[in-house]
Design a protein around this motif. Structure first.
Motif, PDB file in Angstrom:
ATOM      1  N   PHE A 150       0.622   1.883   8.191  1.00  0.00           N
ATOM      2  CA  PHE A 150       0.558   2.030   6.089  1.00  0.00           C
ATOM      3  C   PHE A 150       1.542   0.393   6.058  1.00  0.00           C
ATOM      4  CE2 PHE A 150       0.277   6.885   7.137  1.00  0.00           C
ATOM      5  CZ  PHE A 150      -0.917   6.887   6.220  1.00  0.00           C
ATOM      6  N   VAL A 151       2.074  -0.552   6.892  1.00  0.00           N
ATOM      7  CA  VAL A 151       3.031  -1.894   6.104  1.00  0.00           C
ATOM      8  C   VAL A 151       2.078  -2.423   6.301  1.00  0.00           C
ATOM      9  CG1 VAL A 151       4.206  -2.886   7.646  1.00  0.00           C
ATOM     10  CG2 VAL A 151       5.044  -0.959   7.202  1.00  0.00           C
ATOM     11  N   ASP A 152       0.767  -2.418   7.289  1.00  0.00           N
ATOM     12  CA  ASP A 152      -0.110  -3.709   6.557  1.00  0.00           C
ATOM     13  C   ASP A 152      -1.123  -3.364   5.903  1.00  0.00           C
ATOM     14  OD1 ASP A 152       0.494  -4.827   9.516  1.00  0.00           O
ATOM     15  OD2 ASP A 152      -1.030  -3.692  10.712  1.00  0.00           O
ATOM     16  N   ARG A 153      -1.875  -1.759   5.469  1.00  0.00           N
ATOM     17  CA  ARG A 153      -2.481  -1.410   4.766  1.00  0.00           C
ATOM     18  C   ARG A 153      -1.589  -1.819   2.803  1.00  0.00           C
ATOM     19  NH1 ARG A 153      -6.186   2.209   4.559  1.00  0.00           N
ATOM     20  NH2 ARG A 153      -7.731   2.235   2.423  1.00  0.00           N
ATOM     21  N   PHE A 154      -0.622  -1.294   3.107  1.00  0.00           N
ATOM     22  CA  PHE A 154       0.097  -1.702   1.587  1.00  0.00           C
ATOM     23  C   PHE A 154       1.501  -2.447   1.522  1.00  0.00           C
ATOM     24  CE2 PHE A 154      -1.342   2.833   2.650  1.00  0.00           C
ATOM     25  CZ  PHE A 154      -2.653   2.530   1.046  1.00  0.00           C
TER      26      PHE A 154
ATOM     27  N   ALA B 254       1.870  -5.191   0.032  1.00  0.00           N
ATOM     28  CA  ALA B 254       2.831  -5.156  -1.396  1.00  0.00           C
ATOM     29  C   ALA B 254       3.730  -4.435  -2.457  1.00  0.00           C
ATOM     30  CB  ALA B 254       1.916  -5.737  -2.340  1.00  0.00           C
ATOM     31  N   MET B 255       3.041  -3.214  -1.495  1.00  0.00           N
ATOM     32  CA  MET B 255       3.887  -2.020  -2.265  1.00  0.00           C
ATOM     33  C   MET B 255       5.289  -1.500  -1.502  1.00  0.00           C
ATOM     34  SD  MET B 255       0.532   0.609  -2.900  1.00  0.00           S
ATOM     35  CE  MET B 255       1.859   1.856  -2.603  1.00  0.00           C
ATOM     36  N   ARG B 256       5.917  -0.733  -2.672  1.00  0.00           N
ATOM     37  CA  ARG B 256       7.117  -0.706  -1.881  1.00  0.00           C
ATOM     38  C   ARG B 256       6.508   1.011  -2.196  1.00  0.00           C
ATOM     39  NH1 ARG B 256      10.800  -0.640  -5.861  1.00  0.00           N
ATOM     40  NH2 ARG B 256      12.832  -0.486  -4.629  1.00  0.00           N
ATOM     41  N   TRP B 257       6.959   1.498  -0.774  1.00  0.00           N
ATOM     42  CA  TRP B 257       6.757   3.026  -1.201  1.00  0.00           C
ATOM     43  C   TRP B 257       7.670   4.192  -0.074  1.00  0.00           C
ATOM     44  CZ3 TRP B 257       5.900   4.040   4.191  1.00  0.00           C
ATOM     45  CH2 TRP B 257       5.468   2.705   4.527  1.00  0.00           C
ATOM     46  N   SER B 258       7.120   5.276  -0.088  1.00  0.00           N
ATOM     47  CA  SER B 258       7.990   6.008   0.776  1.00  0.00           C
ATOM     48  C   SER B 258       6.981   7.064   1.289  1.00  0.00           C
ATOM     49  CB  SER B 258       9.610   6.790   0.696  1.00  0.00           C
ATOM     50  OG  SER B 258      10.475   5.345  -0.240  1.00  0.00           O
ATOM     51  N   ILE B 259       6.688   7.872   2.211  1.00  0.00           N
ATOM     52  CA  ILE B 259       6.302   8.659   2.887  1.00  0.00           C
ATOM     53  C   ILE B 259       7.373   9.672   3.475  1.00  0.00           C
ATOM     54  CG2 ILE B 259       4.890   9.335   4.831  1.00  0.00           C
ATOM     55  CD1 ILE B 259       3.680   6.664   4.549  1.00  0.00           C
ATOM     56  N   LEU B 260       7.322  11.268   2.799  1.00  0.00           N
ATOM     57  CA  LEU B 260       8.395  12.155   3.183  1.00  0.00           C
ATOM     58  C   LEU B 260       7.464  12.977   3.917  1.00  0.00           C
ATOM     59  CD1 LEU B 260       9.588  12.423  -0.474  1.00  0.00           C
ATOM     60  CD2 LEU B 260      10.351  10.988   0.973  1.00  0.00           C
ATOM     61  N   THR B 261       7.972  13.524   4.834  1.00  0.00           N
ATOM     62  CA  THR B 261       7.045  14.991   5.745  1.00  0.00           C
ATOM     63  C   THR B 261       8.516  15.425   5.639  1.00  0.00           C
ATOM     64  OG1 THR B 261       8.044  13.355   8.248  1.00  0.00           O
ATOM     65  CG2 THR B 261       5.988  13.432   6.849  1.00  0.00           C
TER      66      THR B 261
ATOM     67  N   ASP C 282      10.149   4.398   4.753  1.00  0.00           N
ATOM     68  CA  ASP C 282      10.546   3.282   3.059  1.00  0.00           C
ATOM     69  C   ASP C 282      10.717   2.296   3.436  1.00  0.00           C
ATOM     70  OD1 ASP C 282      12.328   5.979   1.549  1.00  0.00           O
ATOM     71  OD2 ASP C 282      12.995   6.070   3.174  1.00  0.00           O
ATOM     72  N   TRP C 283       9.629   1.951   2.729  1.00  0.00           N
ATOM     73  CA  TRP C 283       9.690  -0.050   3.399  1.00  0.00           C
ATOM     74  C   TRP C 283       9.479  -0.068   1.990  1.00  0.00           C
ATOM     75  CZ3 TRP C 283       7.956  -3.055   5.629  1.00  0.00           C
ATOM     76  CH2 TRP C 283       7.221  -4.090   5.705  1.00  0.00           C
ATOM     77  N   ASP C 284      10.574  -1.305   1.717  1.00  0.00           N
ATOM     78  CA  ASP C 284      10.903  -2.201   0.546  1.00  0.00           C
ATOM     79  C   ASP C 284       9.622  -3.520   0.301  1.00  0.00           C
ATOM     80  OD1 ASP C 284      10.920  -3.718   2.353  1.00  0.00           O
ATOM     81  OD2 ASP C 284      13.632  -3.458   1.826  1.00  0.00           O
ATOM     82  N   GLY C 285       8.849  -3.554   0.872  1.00  0.00           N
ATOM     83  CA  GLY C 285       8.395  -5.096   0.807  1.00  0.00           C
ATOM     84  C   GLY C 285       8.559  -6.108   1.955  1.00  0.00           C
ATOM     85  N   HIS C 286       9.426  -5.743   2.765  1.00  0.00           N
ATOM     86  CA  HIS C 286      10.197  -6.810   3.630  1.00  0.00           C
ATOM     87  C   HIS C 286      10.404  -5.726   4.963  1.00  0.00           C
ATOM     88  CE1 HIS C 286      10.236  -9.802   0.811  1.00  0.00           C
ATOM     89  NE2 HIS C 286      10.889  -9.119   0.250  1.00  0.00           N
ATOM     90  N   THR C 287      10.896  -4.996   4.884  1.00  0.00           N
ATOM     91  CA  THR C 287      11.694  -3.946   5.827  1.00  0.00           C
ATOM     92  C   THR C 287      11.084  -2.670   6.115  1.00  0.00           C
ATOM     93  OG1 THR C 287      13.649  -5.781   5.861  1.00  0.00           O
ATOM     94  CG2 THR C 287      14.188  -3.409   7.220  1.00  0.00           C
ATOM     95  N   LEU C 288      11.073  -2.202   6.818  1.00  0.00           N
ATOM     96  CA  LEU C 288      10.610  -0.465   7.310  1.00  0.00           C
ATOM     97  C   LEU C 288      11.665  -0.283   8.328  1.00  0.00           C
ATOM     98  CD1 LEU C 288       8.603   1.523   7.080  1.00  0.00           C
ATOM     99  CD2 LEU C 288       7.874   1.123   9.183  1.00  0.00           C
ATOM    100  N   ARG C 289      12.466   1.253   7.099  1.00  0.00           N
ATOM    101  CA  ARG C 289      13.217   2.084   7.311  1.00  0.00           C
ATOM    102  C   ARG C 289      13.333   3.617   7.960  1.00  0.00           C
ATOM    103  NH1 ARG C 289      15.939  -2.075   4.468  1.00  0.00           N
ATOM    104  NH2 ARG C 289      17.493  -2.933   5.666  1.00  0.00           N
TER     105      ARG C 289
END
Length: 478
Positions: A173-177, A179-186, A192-199
């Motif tokens: 998902f980081v490679d695919r998206f 340029a987006m700021r996104w969150s996947i909830l489960t 959470d990806w802010d465009g630079h760091t995945l947490r």
């Protein structure tokens, strides 16, 4: 008993380290109890990848624990790759299985190649289920736009994985998206990806994700417009898009209505694309001449010879196949190849004289793919079958059979004008508009393609279908 508690349910690296130490100490599987407290919160890319060990690395070696010994324990790459997947399964016994296999592999180096071994089979089953879950997450995550207080957009998705695949899927998902700021909830955690760091974040609930966004109406409109009723196969659709995912897919609300109206839409599509063939042929000879000149679909223009039907012009039984094959095209006659020979043998065994039947095909030209000097059969499309239906209907009108036997799904479509399930409809009569009956079974070429171990059972079913047709012929006095 030694108890090993892992820091996270998907921490394959920690399991490998613990297993290495246990092997070095000579601790057998029966004396180890594996436990997992649950996933922790950490930066994803601050630790080594856990789900997919790099395939470029050589097999991992581990010390035997023999005092002063120099022997090494080698673990194959194949085992590591399978174990990396299987460890993400929700089966609470998975780490016991992995360590048991690791222990056995030291004494049976080729064990992983033994597909009959129960532990090896279970390993493959777990890995396969995880691979499927990873694929489904990539296919069915749906982001919805959420405008944050500062006016920026964040895209949030809710997903319910069956296994511990969240971190294993993070890189995709980081490679695919990117340029987006996104969150996947489960329910097991969040990304959470802010465009630079995945947490990583804590588990979430469905209520924390947006219920929809403005783009979903457009997406539903697009999905409905590309839904092709002529290619609808409900079983295959449910296999690829199981119902458990529907509640999180905006387009899923449309599926029941689209499926319910598929046959009507298909008929409308066929009618809209109908070709004016002119007046119906007055004789079977006229049909033969007309199909030789037919170029209404791509098959008719591929340079092959049209193969007309043959048999008594007043036959009680008409047998319809899919299309002529290589042998049939070469000789200009239907059912003279291996499938035809198999069919004639079964007809005779059922008490049906092949010479009393009118035999033809739903499609009159041979569709093939060239492979060197060979011509390999290629199935006709629904559109091609529907185009050629004019000639089959003409043959039926002229011969006026009491029974029609369709061999396979393409033949059944040629008669009915719609797709049916051969396995569901076989062996029973279907009433046709002209008062005749349609019987459906498999095509003999299907039997020829089966492996030896399963062919016998399918041939018995085929033979039973032909006996039912023979019995019906007797019932109508033929």
């Amino acid at each position: 008993m030694r108890v090993v508690t892992l820091a996270a349910a998907d921490d394959v690296a920690e399991w490998r380290a613990a297993a290495r130490g246990l092997l070095a100490a000579g601790v057998p599987p029966a004396e180890v109890l594996w436990r997992e407290p649950g996933a922790g919160v950490a930066d994803l890319f601050a630790q080594p990848p856990v789900a997919q060990p790099p395939v470029a690395q050589p097999p991992v070696t581990m010390p035997t624990g023999t005092t002063g010994g120099s022997a090494q324990i080698r673990v194959s790459r194949a085992f590591l790759e399978l174990a990396g997947r299987a460890a993400l399964h929700r089966d609470p016994q998975r780490f016991d299985l992995l360590y048991r296999l690791l222990w056995r592999l030291q004494r049976q180096p080729r064990l992983i190649d033994d597909a009959a071994d129960p532990d090896v089979r279970r390993l493959h089953d777990l890995a396969r289920a995880v691979r499927r879950d990873i694929h489904k997450m990539r296919a069915f995550v749906r982001f919805r736009e959420l405008i944050e207080p500062d006016g920026t957009a964040r895209y949030v998705a809710w997903f319910e994985p069956q296994h511990h695949i969240l971190r294993a899927n993070a890189r995709f998902f980081v490679d695919r998206f990117t340029a987006m700021r996104w969150s996947i909830l489960t329910p097991a955690g969040s990304l959470d990806w802010d465009g630079h760091t995945l947490r990583e974040g804590p588990p979430a609930s469905r209520a924390e994700a947006p219920a929809g966004d403005a783009a979903e109406d457009l997406w539903r409109t697009y999905y409905a417009s590309i839904f092709n009723p002529a290619r609808l196969k409900i079983g295959a659709m449910l296999k690829e898009m199981p119902r458990r995912y529907w509640k999180n897919l905006p387009e899923a609300a449309l599926i029941p209505a689209l499926v319910a109206g598929a046959q009507a839409r298909e008929a409308a599509m066929v009618q809209a694309g109908a070709i004016d063939f002119g007046e119906a042929p007055a004789s079977l000879a006229a049909v033969g001449s007309a199909i030789a000149a037919c170029r209404h679909c791509a098959i008719g223009g591929n340079g092959t010879r049209a193969v007309p039907g043959e048999g008594p012009p007043d036959a009680v039984l008409m047998i319809v196949g899919e299309q002529p094959g290589d042998s049939e095209e070469a000789q200009g006659r239907p059912f003279v190849g291996p499938a035809g020979q198999l069919l004639r043998g079964h007809l005779g065994a059922a008490g049906i004289a092949a010479g009393d039947c009118y035999v033809t095909n739903a499609v009159k030209h041979f569709k093939f793919t060239p492979r060197g000097k060979r011509r390999l059969h290629q199935s006709p499309t629904a559109s091609e079958i529907d185009t050629c239906r004019w000639w089959l209907d003409s043959e039926r009108a002229l011969v006026a059979p009491r029974l029609v036997l369709a061999l396979g799904a393409s033949a059944a479509r040629g008669v009915l004008g719609r797709t049916v399930s051969v396995q569901r409809e076989r062996g029973q009569p279907l009433a046709l508009d002209d008062g005749s009956e349609l019987w459906i079974t498999t095509h003999p070429s299907y039997l020829l393609r089966l492996p030896e171990e399963s062919r016998a059972a399918e041939e018995q079913r085929f033979a039973a279908d032909l006996r039912a047709v023979a019995q019906r012929l007797k019932g109508i006095g033929a």
